[in-house]
Design a protein around this motif. Structure first.
Motif, PDB file in Angstrom:
ATOM      1  N   SER A  90       0.856  -1.160  -0.178  1.00 33.68           N
ATOM      2  CA  SER A  90      -0.033  -0.060  -0.057  1.00 33.68           C
ATOM      3  C   SER A  90       1.003   1.102   0.069  1.00 33.68           C
ATOM      4  O   SER A  90       2.016   1.312   0.257  1.00 33.68           O
ATOM      5  N   LEU A  91       0.295   2.557  -0.388  1.00 30.67           N
ATOM      6  CA  LEU A  91       1.057   3.707  -0.477  1.00 30.67           C
ATOM      7  C   LEU A  91       0.376   4.871   0.370  1.00 30.67           C
ATOM      8  O   LEU A  91      -0.880   4.763   0.354  1.00 30.67           O
ATOM      9  N   GLY A  92       0.999   5.673   0.828  1.00 32.43           N
ATOM     10  CA  GLY A  92       0.738   6.827   1.405  1.00 32.43           C
ATOM     11  C   GLY A  92       1.520   7.907   1.662  1.00 32.43           C
ATOM     12  O   GLY A  92       2.732   7.914   0.700  1.00 32.43           O
ATOM     13  N   THR A  93       1.327   8.879   2.515  1.00 33.19           N
ATOM     14  CA  THR A  93       2.256   9.994   2.476  1.00 33.19           C
ATOM     15  C   THR A  93       2.518  10.417   4.102  1.00 33.19           C
ATOM     16  O   THR A  93       1.729   9.746   4.763  1.00 33.19           O
ATOM     17  N   GLY A  94       3.667  10.876   4.156  1.00 33.85           N
ATOM     18  CA  GLY A  94       4.171  11.414   5.304  1.00 33.85           C
ATOM     19  C   GLY A  94       4.802  12.545   5.334  1.00 33.85           C
ATOM     20  O   GLY A  94       4.948  13.082   4.316  1.00 33.85           O
ATOM     21  N   PHE A  95       5.051  13.338   6.439  1.00 32.09           N
ATOM     22  CA  PHE A  95       6.056  14.573   6.175  1.00 32.09           C
ATOM     23  C   PHE A  95       6.925  14.492   7.543  1.00 32.09           C
ATOM     24  O   PHE A  95       6.641  14.116   8.779  1.00 32.09           O
ATOM     25  N   ILE A  96       8.048  15.075   7.381  1.00 31.85           N
ATOM     26  CA  ILE A  96       9.122  15.205   8.346  1.00 31.85           C
ATOM     27  C   ILE A  96       9.083  16.391   9.275  1.00 31.85           C
ATOM     28  O   ILE A  96       8.673  17.415   8.955  1.00 31.85           O
ATOM     29  N   ILE A  97       9.212  15.806  10.607  1.00 30.41           N
ATOM     30  CA  ILE A  97       8.815  17.000  11.705  1.00 30.41           C
ATOM     31  C   ILE A  97       9.826  17.427  12.406  1.00 30.41           C
ATOM     32  O   ILE A  97       9.971  18.211  13.065  1.00 30.41           O
ATOM     33  N   SER A  98      11.257  16.558  12.094  1.00 23.89           N
ATOM     34  CA  SER A  98      12.214  17.235  13.058  1.00 23.89           C
ATOM     35  C   SER A  98      13.759  16.749  11.944  1.00 23.89           C
ATOM     36  O   SER A  98      13.643  15.708  11.411  1.00 23.89           O
ATOM     37  N   ALA A  99      14.812  17.429  12.081  1.00 21.46           N
ATOM     38  CA  ALA A  99      15.901  17.112  11.171  1.00 21.46           C
ATOM     39  C   ALA A  99      16.563  15.664  11.601  1.00 21.46           C
ATOM     40  O   ALA A  99      17.182  15.201  10.798  1.00 21.46           O
ATOM     41  N   ASP A 100      16.371  15.161  12.789  1.00 23.65           N
ATOM     42  CA  ASP A 100      16.619  13.910  13.052  1.00 23.65           C
ATOM     43  C   ASP A 100      15.734  12.643  12.676  1.00 23.65           C
ATOM     44  O   ASP A 100      16.193  11.496  12.920  1.00 23.65           O
ATOM     45  N   GLY A 101      14.852  13.112  11.944  1.00 17.52           N
ATOM     46  CA  GLY A 101      14.087  11.974  10.924  1.00 17.52           C
ATOM     47  C   GLY A 101      12.744  11.430  11.658  1.00 17.52           C
ATOM     48  O   GLY A 101      12.227  10.297  11.424  1.00 17.52           O
ATOM     49  N   TYR A 102      12.102  12.127  12.524  1.00 11.28           N
ATOM     50  CA  TYR A 102      10.767  11.678  12.901  1.00 11.28           C
ATOM     51  C   TYR A 102       9.639  12.328  12.074  1.00 11.28           C
ATOM     52  O   TYR A 102       9.808  13.373  11.333  1.00 11.28           O
ATOM     53  N   ILE A 103       8.822  11.349  11.522  1.00  8.62           N
ATOM     54  CA  ILE A 103       7.804  11.462  10.472  1.00  8.62           C
ATOM     55  C   ILE A 103       6.446  11.268  10.999  1.00  8.62           C
ATOM     56  O   ILE A 103       6.172  10.097  11.443  1.00  8.62           O
ATOM     57  N   VAL A 104       5.482  12.033  10.499  1.00 14.09           N
ATOM     58  CA  VAL A 104       3.919  12.063  10.764  1.00 14.09           C
ATOM     59  C   VAL A 104       3.432  11.386   9.779  1.00 14.09           C
ATOM     60  O   VAL A 104       3.507  11.915   8.490  1.00 14.09           O
ATOM     61  N   THR A 105       2.355  10.356   9.905  1.00  8.94           N
ATOM     62  CA  THR A 105       1.574   9.988   8.939  1.00  8.94           C
ATOM     63  C   THR A 105       0.379   9.463   9.566  1.00  8.94           C
ATOM     64  O   THR A 105      -0.069   9.622  10.722  1.00  8.94           O
ATOM     65  N   ASN A 106      -0.838   8.817   8.794  1.00 11.43           N
ATOM     66  CA  ASN A 106      -1.804   8.315   9.426  1.00 11.43           C
ATOM     67  C   ASN A 106      -1.749   6.818   9.912  1.00 11.43           C
ATOM     68  O   ASN A 106      -0.825   6.323   9.215  1.00 11.43           O
ATOM     69  N   ASN A 107      -2.247   6.468  11.015  1.00 13.43           N
ATOM     70  CA  ASN A 107      -2.354   5.291  11.450  1.00 13.43           C
ATOM     71  C   ASN A 107      -2.687   4.306  10.525  1.00 13.43           C
ATOM     72  O   ASN A 107      -2.034   3.139  10.273  1.00 13.43           O
TER      73      ASN A 107
END
Length: 474
Positions: A90-107
């Protein structure tokens, strides 16, 4: 001719104003290019893999005409013989919220996945993938936090304040619709506070920026380049109608996931419902607003804080509560163990309660014979006392409540969705212990108010229904 010349100054002024208005209109049209160039680098494509067992076998047409027992035999045999693992992607999208690599997406983008890969934009347009670790998820708000290890600092986006956004402001969505990576769409904020019945904390932003399958988990960005929403849902049959989790909610959830890998929420231990016009009238409320307490669970925080069945919560910590959803969100946003001040409406006046919250935990009667049945034709229902066995099954004290044994179609009770098997606990907040008591309340108090508010129990859940009494009912 002279008359025409006298009008030239007026015409000239109007032309100047028209040109000025046109120029002003051109100025306010946004240029999204700088925003896309800066924010787009922090948006990532997410692909997941999950191993599932697929059963195959002979075509079903080959079984036609055989006796049922032979069909079941061959289907079972073929299914067992042909069962094999298959990779589901499956495919989806996310976005980076910190320079050290934390990423937010949907559960729902990463739920149940065995492998999660994050595709990042690289230099010269060359993308590269990194394996991501799922730090934590929150099913109730459909938010997930991932982490990738990168050798270099990553570009990132910051959360903005969705509460300060106004309907009509420009917004930008970047995502991976249908696998078409880094697709940019623009629109406006169409509405706030939408409840689409997807979960207990629905409070979505609505936008007409195009959102499609694959956009899930991507950012909704304001003109300052801040994330004011997480694109989450669409209406399949509609166009230009997308929904995003507001950043005012998402920011708190992400912070908890980052710190504790899970989310904890406040809990008071009540059943709640909205206040309609009839209920407001029955309680003497100035307006149909607030959250009506259907029942207070014994030994839970609300009970210990003095809350009662029939209270209407108007405010939490000084902030107005418009409906039951607003109360649920307000309590859930507070930490377990903290104290909240609640303003409630009781007996025609406002009262203040202080309640220490517990922690929300997701894991956490039949009709008998016709005994002393009495008809209430005005309401269109028949009731009788409960037997000892029925009281025990409903976890009620003997002699408490009346069992609904009949509901007449087309009458008030049926129109208010009262059902056979419901237990009437109170009428206009007065406990009902006998048919005579119930009838008296209908004849006197309810007749005077023009409405009767019934507290009902159904399958362990307690709630209210308000029935406006017609002239025939009086």
């Amino acid at each position: 001719m002279l008359h025409t010349l006298k009008r030239w100054p007026l015409i000239a002024a109007m032309l100047v104003m028209a040109f000025a208005f046109s120029a002003q209109a051109e100025i306010v049209v946004p240029n999204f290019v700088p925003l896309v160039q800066s924010a787009g680098k922090a948006v990532v494509n997410i692909s997941t893999e999950k191993k599932v067992m697929q059963r195959g076998g002979l075509p079903s047409e080959m079984f036609r005409g055989l006796p049922p027992e032979f069909e079941r035999f061959f289907e079972q045999f073929e299914g067992q013989r042909s069962a094999r693992p298959r990779t589901q992607r499956s495919l989806g999208t996310g976005f980076i919220i910190s320079a050290d690599g934390y990423i937010v997406t949907n559960n729902h983008v990463v739920a149940g996945a065995d492998t999660v890969l994050v595709n990042l934009q690289g230099a010269n347009g060359k993308d590269h993938s990194l394996k991501a670790q799922v730090i934590g998820t929150d099913e109730e708000t459909d938010i997930a936090l991932l982490k990738v290890d990168s050798k270099t600092p990553l570009p990132f986006l910051a959360f903005g304040d969705s509460d300060k956004m106004e309907v009509g402001e420009w917004v930008l969505a970047i995502g991976n619709p249908f696998g078409l990576g880094h697709t940019v769409t623009a629109g406006i904020l169409s509405a706030k506070g939408r409840n689409i019945q997807s979960g207990p904390f629905d409070n979505f932003l609505q936008t007409d920026a195009s959102i499609n399958p694959g956009n899930s988990g991507g950012p909704l960005i304001n003109m300052e380049g801040k994330v004011i929403g997480i694109n989450t849902a669409i209406i399949a049959s509609g166009q230009g109608i997308g929904f995003a989790i507001p950043s005012s909610m998402a920011d708190r959830i992400v912070a908890q996931l980052k710190a504790n890998k899970k989310v904890t929420r406040g809990w008071i231990g009540v059943t709640i419902q909205d206040v309609d016009e009839n209920t407001a009238k029955a309680l003497g409320l100035p307006e149909a607003s607030g959250a009506l307490i259907g029942s207070v669970l014994p030994d839970e925080p609300a009970a210990k804080g003095g809350m009662k069945d029939g209270d209407v919560v108007l405010e939490v910590n000084g902030k107005k509560v418009d409906d039951s959803s607003a109360l649920l969100r307000a309590i859930a946003a507070e930490a377990p163990g903290s104290k909240v001040t609640m303003t409630v409406w009781r007996d025609g006046e406002r009262k203040t309660l202080t309640i220490q919250l517990g922690e929300r935990n997701l894991k956490g009667g039949k009709k008998g014979g016709q005994i002393e049945e009495e008809n209430a034709p005005a309401l269109g229902l028949s009731v009788r006392p409960l037997t000892k066995e029925e009281s025990r099954a409903a976890r009620l004290k003997p002699g408490t409540g009346l069992l609904v044994v009949g509901v007449e179609p087309g009458k008030l009770a049926a129109e208010s969705e009262i059902q056979e098997g419901d237990v009437i606990l109170s009428a206009n907040l007065k406990p009902v212990k006998s048919v005579d008591e119930f009838s008296k309340i209908i004849r006197e108090d309810a007749k005077k108010r023009g409405v009767v508010m019934l507290q009902l129990q159904r399958q362990g859940q307690t709630f209210f229904r308000s029935l406006p009494l017609t002239d025939n009912a009086k």
